[in-house]
Every structure is written in structure tokens, then in C-alpha cells.
Enzyme design. Structure first.
Site, PDB file in Angstrom:
ATOM      1  N   CYS A  93     -54.209   7.884 -73.128  1.00  0.00           N
ATOM      2  CA  CYS A  93     -54.626   6.485 -73.326  1.00  0.00           C
ATOM      3  C   CYS A  93     -55.127   6.244 -74.760  1.00  0.00           C
ATOM      4  O   CYS A  93     -55.824   7.076 -75.340  1.00  0.00           O
ATOM      5  CB  CYS A  93     -55.720   6.133 -72.320  1.00  0.00           C
ATOM      6  SG  CYS A  93     -56.269   4.420 -72.455  1.00  0.00           S
ATOM      7  N   CYS A 137     -62.835   5.581 -74.917  1.00  0.00           N
ATOM      8  CA  CYS A 137     -63.987   5.590 -74.002  1.00  0.00           C
ATOM      9  C   CYS A 137     -64.565   7.014 -73.923  1.00  0.00           C
ATOM     10  O   CYS A 137     -63.850   7.929 -73.495  1.00  0.00           O
ATOM     11  CB  CYS A 137     -63.546   5.126 -72.619  1.00  0.00           C
ATOM     12  SG  CYS A 137     -62.521   3.645 -72.653  1.00  0.00           S
ATOM     13  N   CYS A 145     -64.178   9.366 -70.846  1.00  0.00           N
ATOM     14  CA  CYS A 145     -62.917   9.440 -70.109  1.00  0.00           C
ATOM     15  C   CYS A 145     -62.029  10.625 -70.475  1.00  0.00           C
ATOM     16  O   CYS A 145     -61.609  10.777 -71.626  1.00  0.00           O
ATOM     17  CB  CYS A 145     -62.131   8.143 -70.284  1.00  0.00           C
ATOM     18  SG  CYS A 145     -60.673   8.127 -69.201  1.00  0.00           S
ATOM     19  N   CYS A 166     -56.358   2.237 -54.237  1.00  0.00           N
ATOM     20  CA  CYS A 166     -56.512   1.790 -55.622  1.00  0.00           C
ATOM     21  C   CYS A 166     -55.614   2.604 -56.553  1.00  0.00           C
ATOM     22  O   CYS A 166     -55.650   3.833 -56.542  1.00  0.00           O
ATOM     23  CB  CYS A 166     -57.983   1.948 -56.018  1.00  0.00           C
ATOM     24  SG  CYS A 166     -58.301   1.450 -57.702  1.00  0.00           S
ATOM     25  N   CYS A 220     -55.689  -2.481 -54.614  1.00  0.00           N
ATOM     26  CA  CYS A 220     -56.497  -2.649 -55.824  1.00  0.00           C
ATOM     27  C   CYS A 220     -55.776  -1.923 -56.947  1.00  0.00           C
ATOM     28  O   CYS A 220     -55.207  -0.851 -56.712  1.00  0.00           O
ATOM     29  CB  CYS A 220     -57.888  -2.040 -55.589  1.00  0.00           C
ATOM     30  SG  CYS A 220     -58.956  -2.115 -57.037  1.00  0.00           S
ATOM     31  N   CYS A 268     -63.273  -6.369 -58.718  1.00  0.00           N
ATOM     32  CA  CYS A 268     -63.985  -5.107 -58.508  1.00  0.00           C
ATOM     33  C   CYS A 268     -64.513  -4.706 -59.875  1.00  0.00           C
ATOM     34  O   CYS A 268     -63.734  -4.415 -60.785  1.00  0.00           O
ATOM     35  CB  CYS A 268     -63.026  -4.057 -57.971  1.00  0.00           C
ATOM     36  SG  CYS A 268     -63.760  -2.405 -57.870  1.00  0.00           S
ATOM     37  N   ARG A 274     -69.902   0.372 -54.066  1.00  0.00           N
ATOM     38  CA  ARG A 274     -69.226   1.660 -53.863  1.00  0.00           C
ATOM     39  C   ARG A 274     -69.913   2.781 -54.628  1.00  0.00           C
ATOM     40  O   ARG A 274     -70.099   2.697 -55.843  1.00  0.00           O
ATOM     41  CB  ARG A 274     -67.755   1.556 -54.298  1.00  0.00           C
ATOM     42  CG  ARG A 274     -66.985   2.869 -54.079  1.00  0.00           C
ATOM     43  CD  ARG A 274     -65.482   2.704 -54.247  1.00  0.00           C
ATOM     44  NE  ARG A 274     -65.043   1.528 -53.530  1.00  0.00           N
ATOM     45  CZ  ARG A 274     -64.543   0.451 -54.128  1.00  0.00           C
ATOM     46  NH1 ARG A 274     -64.390   0.418 -55.423  1.00  0.00           N
ATOM     47  NH2 ARG A 274     -64.203  -0.597 -53.412  1.00  0.00           N
TER      48      ARG A 274
HETATM   49  N1  SAM Z   1     -57.661   2.174 -68.120  1.00  0.00           N
HETATM   50  C1  SAM Z   1     -58.235   1.312 -67.193  1.00  0.00           C
HETATM   51  C2  SAM Z   1     -59.605   0.819 -67.609  1.00  0.00           C
HETATM   52  O1  SAM Z   1     -60.266   1.459 -68.385  1.00  0.00           O
HETATM   53  O2  SAM Z   1     -60.011  -0.227 -67.092  1.00  0.00           O
HETATM   54  C3  SAM Z   1     -58.306   1.883 -65.796  1.00  0.00           C
HETATM   55  C4  SAM Z   1     -58.645   3.331 -65.564  1.00  0.00           C
HETATM   56  S1  SAM Z   1     -60.299   3.828 -65.962  1.00  0.00           S
HETATM   57  C5  SAM Z   1     -60.172   5.574 -65.770  1.00  0.00           C
HETATM   58  C6  SAM Z   1     -61.280   3.217 -64.620  1.00  0.00           C
HETATM   59  C7  SAM Z   1     -62.747   3.473 -64.664  1.00  0.00           C
HETATM   60  O3  SAM Z   1     -63.034   4.805 -64.327  1.00  0.00           O
HETATM   61  C8  SAM Z   1     -63.480   3.268 -65.956  1.00  0.00           C
HETATM   62  O4  SAM Z   1     -63.765   1.941 -66.220  1.00  0.00           O
HETATM   63  C9  SAM Z   1     -64.765   4.041 -65.734  1.00  0.00           C
HETATM   64  O5  SAM Z   1     -65.756   3.178 -65.201  1.00  0.00           O
HETATM   65  C10 SAM Z   1     -64.365   5.085 -64.696  1.00  0.00           C
HETATM   66  N2  SAM Z   1     -64.436   6.443 -65.250  1.00  0.00           N
HETATM   67  C11 SAM Z   1     -63.561   7.015 -66.090  1.00  0.00           C
HETATM   68  N3  SAM Z   1     -63.933   8.262 -66.410  1.00  0.00           N
HETATM   69  C12 SAM Z   1     -65.084   8.499 -65.763  1.00  0.00           C
HETATM   70  C13 SAM Z   1     -65.976   9.610 -65.706  1.00  0.00           C
HETATM   71  N4  SAM Z   1     -65.739  10.723 -66.410  1.00  0.00           N
HETATM   72  N5  SAM Z   1     -67.070   9.514 -64.929  1.00  0.00           N
HETATM   73  C14 SAM Z   1     -67.310   8.383 -64.224  1.00  0.00           C
HETATM   74  N6  SAM Z   1     -66.507   7.300 -64.250  1.00  0.00           N
HETATM   75  C15 SAM Z   1     -65.411   7.349 -65.013  1.00  0.00           C
HETATM   76  C1  DTB Z   2     -64.094   3.208 -60.658  1.00  0.00           C
HETATM   77  O1  DTB Z   2     -65.081   2.489 -60.927  1.00  0.00           O
HETATM   78  N1  DTB Z   2     -64.148   4.535 -60.521  1.00  0.00           N
HETATM   79  C2  DTB Z   2     -62.838   5.072 -60.267  1.00  0.00           C
HETATM   80  C3  DTB Z   2     -61.978   3.782 -60.106  1.00  0.00           C
HETATM   81  N2  DTB Z   2     -62.883   2.742 -60.454  1.00  0.00           N
HETATM   82  C4  DTB Z   2     -60.695   3.662 -60.782  1.00  0.00           C
HETATM   83  C5  DTB Z   2     -62.375   6.036 -61.290  1.00  0.00           C
HETATM   84  C6  DTB Z   2     -63.291   7.229 -61.433  1.00  0.00           C
HETATM   85  C7  DTB Z   2     -62.682   8.193 -62.412  1.00  0.00           C
HETATM   86  C8  DTB Z   2     -63.474   9.434 -62.570  1.00  0.00           C
HETATM   87  C9  DTB Z   2     -62.890  10.356 -63.560  1.00  0.00           C
HETATM   88  C10 DTB Z   2     -61.503  10.856 -63.238  1.00  0.00           C
HETATM   89  O2  DTB Z   2     -61.265  11.312 -62.080  1.00  0.00           O
HETATM   90  O3  DTB Z   2     -60.643  10.843 -64.128  1.00  0.00           O
HETATM   91 FE1  SF4 Z   3     -58.130   4.559 -71.186  1.00  0.00          FE
HETATM   92 FE2  SF4 Z   3     -59.858   6.034 -69.806  1.00  0.00          FE
HETATM   93 FE3  SF4 Z   3     -60.747   4.059 -71.341  1.00  0.00          FE
HETATM   94 FE4  SF4 Z   3     -59.362   3.484 -69.062  1.00  0.00          FE
HETATM   95  S1  SF4 Z   3     -61.364   4.468 -69.213  1.00  0.00           S
HETATM   96  S2  SF4 Z   3     -59.111   2.554 -71.095  1.00  0.00           S
HETATM   97  S3  SF4 Z   3     -57.938   5.235 -69.061  1.00  0.00           S
HETATM   98  S4  SF4 Z   3     -59.683   5.909 -72.070  1.00  0.00           S
END
Ligand code: SAM
Ligand code: DTB
Ligand code: SF4
Length: 341
Positions: free
Chosen positions: A59, A63, A66, A103, A135, A195, A267
Site C-alpha cells: 500500500c 500508516c 500498518c 468484511c 462491509c 463503520c 466492535r
Molecule cells: N486501506 C484501507 C484503509 O486504510 O482504510 C483499508 C484497510 S486498513 C488495514 C483498515 C484498518 O485496519 C485501519 O484503518 C486500522 O484502523 C486497522 N489496522 C491496520 N493495522 C492495524 C494494526 N497493526 N493494529 C490495529 N489495527 C490496525
Molecule cells: C478495523 O477497524 N479493524 C480491522 C478491519 N477494520 C478492517 C482490521 C484490523 C487489521 C489488523 C492488522 C492486520 O491483521 O493486518
Molecule cells: Fe494502506 Fe494499511 Fe494505511 Fe490502509 S491502513 S491505507 S492498507 S497502509
């Protein structure tokens, strides 16, 4: 301290009031949240949602939490967009395992019109056909794209604000808070349910959490679904060394969210694998009424579904019955059970 009203029809909601709720004695706060929860929901019911990463890694955003960001070396193997048939299969098996919402997550900065978005629309149809609430979380979105998702049968769009406005630039710099709010507005205007939640344990202060809670509750209407994620600290990300979130901070945020957003599904999302049964029980008491079910979130492990059902049973809770549920095997997951030992 400011008395800035929230700029919305919920103008009566002042930041100071949110802060006063958040900073109450923990058990007082939990007691109030439990009362609010009982008025708006069946307190024995917990929604079980399932997650699938349909496009993984690589991506463009940075973030810092992530594992899927291309900016960090986390060992996540990038994978292209899945095929529709495989997604339908995963949805059917999630439903058989007790999920009622499915989702789909894509590691995209934003949605681009074209064959990949068309395929996502077909995936939404396949999930719907499997009898699950749908979702998706795909990054930033325009109004017309949100409308196409709704027309494809989408119920919810997940787009998290993650933290308060002031702390946000410490976590992401490739987009800004207002980008997030603009997508949320497009989603709402298209008639989709929202959500939207956040992540705890990234180094944010209590004030940052109060800012986030205020921002969520001042949406009009507030999100129907509010995921509260505890950071999963992944090696290779800038937040890899963050210490674990203190348990009482999590309970405080869940309880405040419940008081501020009585109708929402709250959640307990990422990070449950690191939570004790006792802590999860306290969160359910404080108003959490949804979890992610299944051994995987997007790229990281999740709690075992068997352990989750056992915990729900010990607490006298049960999963939401998916639409049209009725096989003898699946019924066992939704029955209310009396304590036997
Ligand atoms: N790329 C899209 C976005 O950022 O909206 C969708 C996927 S993103 C992985 C969805 C959500 O997962 C993020 O907004 C964040 O709140 C959560 N998330 C990602 N990595 C995480 C982590 N290591 N621990 C907890 N929550 C995480
Ligand atoms: C949300 O708030 N938490 C979920 C879902 N929406 C998409 C994602 C959690 C991701 C946790 C890190 C991972 O498994 O990559
Ligand atoms: Fe990309 Fe992860 Fe950020 Fe979603 S949370 S925009 S997948 S870097």
C-alpha cells in the site's frame, strides 16, 4: 480548557462533557455504559463478523501501525486482488462458522474505477448471496464510487478515523484527517451505513482519545458500527516497540463510546488475542457487542473461534443469528444456554 461545541446538530455534545464521561471513576463509567447498553440492545447478543484480505500489502500510504504499507519491511507477502469465486467460498465458510457480517479489506490508498473495482462490486454480490451482511474497506472513495457500492448491495463501508485530529499527523503523513472525513461524507451521502472507529495504544494521550470519541459521536448520524482496535504491534512498522495498552484504558474507551453512541455496534476488533477472557468480559459489560471471528484478521492472527464461542457461552452471551440461519449444526452457535457447571 476549551468548551468548543461539536459543529453539528449534536452541538449539545461539548468536548468537556465527553471528557467528563471519559474521566469518571472506571466502575461508575462501566455501570452507566452497561445501563445505556441494556436500553438500546439485547445485552446477551454479540455480533460475529469475519474479515478477509482481498488485496494484500504494497500500500502507498505510510500508516505507522500498518503491516501492509509499502514504506516498511514487515514480511507481509503482497498478493493481488482475489477472484470473486474464492471470496464467495470464504463467505460461505465464514457463515457456516457462525459469522453474520463479512468484511473485505483491500490495501489500497484509494479506489480507482476500472476492472479491479468492478471485481470488488461482484465480490459484494457474492457475499450478499452467501446470506451475510456486507462491509468493505478500500481506502478513499468518491461519491459516485460509494453509490456503485450501494447499488451492488453493500451494507457498510469501513473507514477509520484511527485517532484524534491533533495526533493523526504523527501516525500518517500521506493523507490528512479531512481526507478521511470527506470519504465518510461520500459514504453517508450514498446511503451506506458507516463503520468507523480507531486504534488504541499508538502512543496517543487520553486527550487524543477524547478527541477521537468526540469526532465519532458528532457525526450525523453517528456511525452504526464502531471498531475499537488495540494496536497489533508488528515488527518492521514504526510502532513495533509500543508497549501493550493498559487494560483499563481499553475499557474506558469502550464504555465512553457506548455512552456517547447508544445505538452503535461497538466492535472489540484487532488485538483480542492479547486480551484476557476477563478483560473481554469487562468490555462486553461496558457495551462492546461485536467481535471479529476467525483465526486471521487481515494479515495478523486472531483469537480461535472455538475459544470465542466457549467464552461467549461462559458469559451467557450468544452470537447474532445470520439471516436465514437454521441448520441444526449452526443453531447450536446461537442458542442461549444455561450454566451447567
Ligand atoms: N486501506 C484501507 C484503509 O486504510 O482504510 C483499508 C484497510 S486498513 C488495514 C483498515 C484498518 O485496519 C485501519 O484503518 C486500522 O484502523 C486497522 N489496522 C491496520 N493495522 C492495524 C494494526 N497493526 N493494529 C490495529 N489495527 C490496525
Ligand atoms: C478495523 O477497524 N479493524 C480491522 C478491519 N477494520 C478492517 C482490521 C484490523 C487489521 C489488523 C492488522 C492486520 O491483521 O493486518
Ligand atoms: Fe494502506 Fe494499511 Fe494505511 Fe490502509 S491502513 S491505507 S492498507 S497502509
Amino acid at each position: 480548557m476549551s468548551q468548543a461545541p461539536c459543529a453539528s446538530p449534536r452541538a449539545a455534545l461539548h468536548r468537556n462533557d465527553v471528557e467528563a464521561t471519559y474521566r469518571r471513576g472506571l466502575l461508575e463509567l462501566v455501570f452507566e455504559a452497561a445501563a445505556v447498553h441494556r436500553q438500546a440492545h439485547d445485552p446477551a447478543e454479540v455480533q460475529c463478523a469475519s474479515l478477509l484480505s482481498v488485496k494484500t500489502g504494497g500500500c502507498a500510504e505510510n500508516c505507522s501501525y500498518c503491516p501492509q504499507s509499502a514504506h516498511y519491511r514487515t514480511g507481509v507477502e503482497p498478493a493481488p486482488l482475489m477472484e470473486v469465486e474464492a471470496v464467495g467460498e470464504a463467505a460461505r465458510s465464514a457463515r457456516a462458522g457462525g459469522a453474520d457480517r463479512f468484511c473485505l479489506g483491500a490495501a489500497w490508498r484509494e479506489v480507482h474505477d476500472g476492472p479491479e473495482f468492478d471485481r470488488i462490486l461482484a465480490m459484494v454480490g457474492a457475499v450478499k448471496k452467501a446470506g451475510l451482511e456486507t462491509c468493505v474497506t478500500l481506502g478513499m472513495l468518491t461519491g459516485p464510487q460509494a453509490v456503485r457500492l450501494r447499488e451492488a448491495g453493500l451494507d457498510y463501508y469501513n473507514h477509520n478515523l484511527d485517532t484524534g485530529r491533533a495526533f493523526y499527523p504523527r501516525i500518517v503523513t500521506t493523507r490528512c484527517y479531512d481526507d478521511r472525513l470527506r470519504t465518510l461524507e461520500a459514504v453517508r451521502e450514498a446511503g451506506l451505513k458507516v463503520c468507523c472507529g480507531g486504534i488504541l495504544g499508538m502512543g496517543e494521550s487520553h486527550d487524543d482519545r477524547i478527541d477521537l470519541l468526540c469526532e465519532l459521536a458528532r457525526q450525523t448520524p453517528p456511525p452504526e458500527s464502531v471498531p475499537i482496535n488495540a494496536l497489533v504491534a508488528v515488527e518492521g512498522t514504526p510502532l513495533a516497540e509500543r508497549p501493550p495498552l493498559p487494560w483499563d484504558h481499553l475499557v474506558r474507551v469502550v464504555a465512553t463510546a457506548r455512552v456517547l453512541m447508544p445505538q452503535a455496534r461497538i466492535r472489540l476488533s484487532a488485538g483480542r488475542l492479547q486480551m484476557s477472557d476477563t478483560l473481554q468480559a469487562l468490555c462486553f459489560l461496558a457495551g462492546a457487542n461485536s467481535i471479529f471471528l476467525g483465526d486471521r484478521l487481515l494479515t495478523t492472527p486472531n483469537a480461535d473461534a472455538g475459544d470465542d464461542f466457549a467464552l461467549l457461552e461462559r458469559l451467557g452471551l450468544h452470537a447474532v443469528r445470520p439471516r436465514g440461519a437454521g441448520t441444526a449444526a449452526s443453531d447450536m452457535l446461537y442458542e442461549k444456554k444455561e450454566v451447567t457447571s
